[in-house]
Scaffold this active site. Structure first.
Site, mmCIF file in Angstrom:
data_model
loop_
_atom_site.group_PDB
_atom_site.id
_atom_site.type_symbol
_atom_site.label_atom_id
_atom_site.label_comp_id
_atom_site.label_asym_id
_atom_site.label_seq_id
_atom_site.Cartn_x
_atom_site.Cartn_y
_atom_site.Cartn_z
ATOM 1 N N CYS A 91 0.694 -1.434 -0.313
ATOM 2 C CA CYS A 91 0.172 -0.009 0.061
ATOM 3 C C CYS A 91 1.075 1.359 0.023
ATOM 4 O O CYS A 91 0.535 2.425 0.780
ATOM 5 C CB CYS A 91 -1.269 -0.199 1.400
ATOM 6 S SG CYS A 91 -0.681 -0.450 2.478
ATOM 7 N N GLY A 92 1.873 1.224 -1.028
ATOM 8 C CA GLY A 92 2.481 2.687 -1.133
ATOM 9 C C GLY A 92 3.571 2.861 0.209
ATOM 10 O O GLY A 92 3.865 1.956 1.223
#
Lengths: 300, 139
Positions: A91-92
């Site tokens: 998720c980055g």
């Protein structure tokens, strides 16, 4: 010149990665919608409770005899941090940015000569902090930031913290989490929860009501202000933790959606590039074979 | 019409459960039940685990079990912040009995310092059970 078979294999593999990332993106988008409404639905309770507490706290003439959760334990030696991250990655920068802020805070508190304790919510934060600060982590809670986070989980952690505080195990505490601003923007937020501090003005949705903090003193109190505070302050811990869980979960889905969207786009670009190379190589091979045949025929 | 109605809201940590108007709301306060009519003096009170009753005319239109939190009353209406709130008719009697049983065991097993917390949990569970039993009794 790369050979054709290798290129074909690579294109196929990037394609299947792209399928996965685009599926993850769509799942995140669906979950985001629910998580966002859950986070927004959870804000009124936390905001109102804080407003009432802030009003009560402001109306107390002195801090003598006030509950310790408001006045502080009188010492400033140990700090407890609740670091809220996700259980999953991909998720980055979601988890890393929380961890980075946590590291910064740990360093700052240590520089001030304080003892630091960590409670990690979410596996990813624990994994990243364990190497450097493993001995500070007193507990890790997994699987409580999820769809439809349960208030009971937050309550369990909240009452545990308030028991630890009563036992004098720490003097101040804060929560670090990603606050959900929009699907593409999450703000790393540090909130002090012990002793109680009024919310900073830019936070929360019910700012219009901030000005009626003043006339709180006119309320009839039942029972006394101190008793109300003593009853509400421990609950406020749970509520703030619950809020952090909801906000963090919504942020996680937002961050994942953005990250997976980027990954899908990158995979698309890579496929285009590989296709180009593949076609060029194929053409080059055909040309070479033609030249070989023609020059072979001419040599006869 | 709006003048003789009282606006009330029941808010739980996960959402705003109810936001309506009624003739009177009876709230289980920490120091005893109190009724809220329009134009009530500003009041802040803790909540005792118990049943909140909403009156329209002379009839009770809603009964909610509430626990843990506070009630804020202003002349315009009242806001109940409760950690737990459930319409009484939705309480499962069996579950309530089990909860009371578990709370009692936890209370008896609790050590010295855990006692006050366990007692609160037990009180809430018992009130929950009472709420569950009463609704069946009346139905």
């Amino acid at each position: 010149m790369p050979n054709l078979k290798d290129l074909r294999i690579r294109i196929a593999s990037v394609r299947s990665t792209q399928k996965i990332t685009s599926a993850m993106k769509m799942m995140a988008a669906t979950k985001l919608r629910q998580a966002q409404s859950a986070a927004e639905a959870g804000r009124p309770f936390a905001d109102r409770l804080e407003r009432v507490l802030a009003g009560l706290a402001a109306s107390l003439p002195t801090l003598d005899g006030a509950p310790k959760l408001l006045a502080g334990s009188g010492r400033d030696d140990a700090h407890l941090m609740v670091v809220v991250t996700a259980d999953r990655g991909l998720c980055g920068g979601f988890n890393s940015s929380v961890v980075r802020e946590a590291r910064r805070q740990i360093a700052a508190h240590r520089a001030a000569g304080k003892k630091v304790m960590l409670v990690c919510v979410g596996r990813k934060g624990r994994d990243q902090l364990r190497r450097q600060y493993g001995e500070l982590i007193i507990d890790t809670l997994e699987n409580i930031t999820r769809q439809g986070a349960d208030y009971a989980d937050a309550q369990a952690l909240g009452s545990r913290l308030s028991d630890m505080f009563d036992a004098g195990e720490f003097d101040t505490a804060s929560v670090i989490y990603n606050r959900f601003k929009s699907a593409i923007s999450q703000v790393v937020t540090v909130r002090q929860i012990v002793p109680f501090a009024p919310p900073p003005p830019e936070e929360g949705g019910e700012e219009t009501k901030a000005e009626d903090n003043g006339p709180k003193a006119m309320y009839i109190m039942e029972p006394s202000e101190e008793e109300i505070l003593a009853d509400l302050l421990p609950r406020n811990l749970s509520v703030q933790i619950f809020r952090a869980l909801l906000e963090s979960y919504a942020s996680e889905q937002g961050a994942r959606m953005t990250a997976m969207d980027n990954a899908t786009r990158n995979a698309g670009e890579m496929i285009d590039r590989l296709n180009l190379t593949y076609n060029r190589t194929r053409q080059a091979n055909i040309t070479r074979e033609l030249i070989e045949i023609i020059s072979g025929a001419e040599a006869l | 019409m709006a003048d003789d109605k009282v606006r009330y809201e029941v808010v739980v940590p996960s959402e705003i459960l109810l936001s309506e108007e009624a003739d009177m709301v009876v709230i289980p306060g920490g120091e005893g039940d109190f009724g809220v009519l329009p134009g009530h003096a500003p009041l802040l009170s803790t909540l005792r685990p118990g049943v909140l009753e909403v009156y329209d005319g002379n009839a009770v239109t809603r009964r909610l079990f509430v626990a843990g939190g506070l009630a804020e009353v202003t002349p315009d209406g009242c806001t109940v912040l409760a950690e737990e709130a459930i319409p009484v008719e939705e309480i499962d009697r069996e579950e309530a009995r089990q909860r009371a049983e578990e709370a009692r065991q936890a209370y008896e097993a609790a050590q010295e310092e855990g006692r006050p917390t366990a007692e609160k949990v037990l009180r809430a569970a018992e009130a929950y059970l009472v709420a569950a039993e009463n609704v069946r009794g009346k139905a």
